[in-house]
Design an enzyme around this catalytic site. Structure first.
Site, PDB file in Angstrom:
ATOM      1  CG  ASP A  54      -2.002   1.058   1.153  1.00 14.62           C
ATOM      2  OD1 ASP A  54      -1.989   1.859   0.190  1.00 14.62           O
ATOM      3  OD2 ASP A  54      -2.861   1.091   2.040  1.00 14.62           O
TER       4      ASP A  54
ATOM      5  CG  ASP B 147      -3.402   4.237  -4.622  1.00 12.84           C
ATOM      6  OD1 ASP B 147      -2.554   3.727  -3.876  1.00 12.84           O
ATOM      7  OD2 ASP B 147      -4.611   3.961  -4.567  1.00 12.84           O
TER       8      ASP B 147
END
Length: 443
Positions: free
Chosen positions: A105, A319
């Site tokens: 992440d 991301d």
């Protein structure tokens, strides 16, 4: 100089050489595996699942919906589906090492894994890490810098630091902060030989819920001090995502000197743009998107559309955990309109913020030629997205699909579908993102 002086100097230099501590490795390698890699899904199923997760993550996990503290959860110990990440990173933790299959992440910092004795744990396929069985585990006290101020409430300097991490979709982990040895690579993989790093602060979670995809926790690759990137002290990392539809391929993730960009493909040029700080969301990698082109057409998107506002809203995030690029509604409408014009097709379901699909001509089984979609970033960096980086062919209903979605939120996101076969280098030390087209399967 006398013989006695020479001998004394020689002995002193020799002892200094012998006592010098060995230098830690300055490069590490691991592998990212797509969460759907073992599902046997068709291309159409992969697209549907990807679109669903993009909407879910942008609605629940992106800035504005993420926190480190929360009320209690009644999540049951089952393998639930969280919108937190899209790729699994393979590591090992402890001594002797225990497999650690973590959701990678880039939007959070804390690395954590499930620990014995579990108060509440979700199912995982590998053994749960037991800190009492590891010779290198050490608990962190509340006086340590690794114990954040929000975790020091009702906590004396000598007691163990306890944490609670909660994500916007209800996933959470709670337990104690400790330090441990993490191992990158493996003893049988020549591409990624085994390398261990000691003293990494992590969350030892005994109360967890909402994770999935056979993971055992999360590895934080964000910009904060607790992120894995910051803790191993290399200052930069890169990843290179292979073909989205070939889920059998792993994607390399590289740290330190190994993170340097590989050989460009098709004469591509390395592009560099500054990373932008957003004090309200310091863990995310923000970039300054200044415009979008489709072929020779510079889309009429007003200046400042993608800027970070004074209150911390807005901006564009890079991301790894969002599949399809998410654009604020006004920019999304312009992209859809111009793609429809190129395809000579009317805009389908004009009110929807889903990526539209356009009917393909009879007997057509592949995408037509399409101009490049170009994202113009600050510093003159242009990310050129070839046709297969923003379009796909849906075999189930014979349609051409735009793999970009819109949002009524103010935050835009550069998703991982658009990052296929583009090596992304995050240099935290100098605050830059560099990227270049390459064949990720060859790195």
């Amino acid at each position: 100089m006398g013989a006695t002086q020479l001998i004394t100097i020689f002995v002193l230099v020799s002892s200094l050489h012998i006592s010098a501590a060995p230098q830690p490795p300055s490069g590490y390698r691991s592998t990212l595996t797509h969460v759907d890699s073992k599902g046997g899904f068709t291309r159409a199923e992969l697209m549907r699942r990807a679109a669903h997760r993009s909407r879910h993550r942008s609605a629940t996990v992106l800035p504005g919906s993420y926190s480190r503290t929360s009320s209690s959860s009644n999540t049951r110990p089952t393998r639930l589906y969280s919108g937190q990440a899209e790729y699994l990173m393979e590591l090992a933790i402890g001594t002797p090492p225990v497999p650690f299959i973590a959701l990678a992440d880039t939007g959070s910092d804390l690395t954590w894994t499930q620990c014995k004795p579990c108060k509440l744990c979700f199912a995982q396929d590998t053994p749960i890490y037991d800190p009492t069985a590891s010779s290198t585990f050490s608990p962190v006290t509340c006086s340590s810098d690794n114990c954040l101020s929000i975790w020091r409430r009702n906590c004396s300097a000598t007691t163990h630091c306890r944490y609670r991490y909660v994500y916007g979709d209800g996933a959470y982990s709670a337990g104690v902060i400790g330090t441990e040895t993490l191992t990158f690579g493996s003893s049988y993989d020549q591409e990624a030989p085994s390398v261990s790093v000691a003293g990494i602060a992590f969350g030892c979670g005994v109360d967890n819920g909402g994770l999935s995809y056979n993971s055992t926790g999360t590895v934080g690759l964000g910009r904060g001090g607790l992120s894995l990137v910051a803790q191993i002290g290399v200052g930069k990392f890169s990843y290179c995502l292979t073909d989205f539809f070939n889920t059998s391929l792993g994607s390399p993730v590289l740290f330190g000197y190994l993170a340097e960009l590989g050989d460009p493909s098709d004469g591509a040029i390395v592009q560099t743009t500054p990373l932008v700080h957003n004090l309200n969301f310091p863990s995310w990698y923000y970039v300054s998107l200044q415009g979008i082109s489709l072929g020779d057409a510079h889309l009429p998107i007003p200046n400042g559309t993608f800027d970070i506002r004074d209150d911390g809203t807005g901006g564009m995030i890079v991301d790894s955990g969002t599949i399809y690029t998410v654009l604020v509604e006004s920019a999304f409408r312009e992209v859809v309109s111009h793609v429809a014009e190129v395809l000579n097709q009317p805009v389908v379901n004009a009110s929807s913020l889903d990526g539209p699909c356009f009917p393909a001509p009879v007997r057509e089984r592949q995408l037509p030629d399409m101009p490049d979609l170009v994202l113009h970033f600050a510093g003159g960096a242009d990310m050129i997205l070839h046709r297969d980086n923003y379009m796909s062919f849906n075999q189930e209903d014979s349609s051409f699909c735009l793999n970009i979605v819109g949002t009524t939120s103010s935050v835009s996101v550069l998703g991982n579908f658009q990052q296929q076969n583009i090596q992304m280098l995050f240099d935290i030390t100098v605050g830059e993102l560099s990227f270049v087209h390459t064949d990720c399967s060859k790195l």
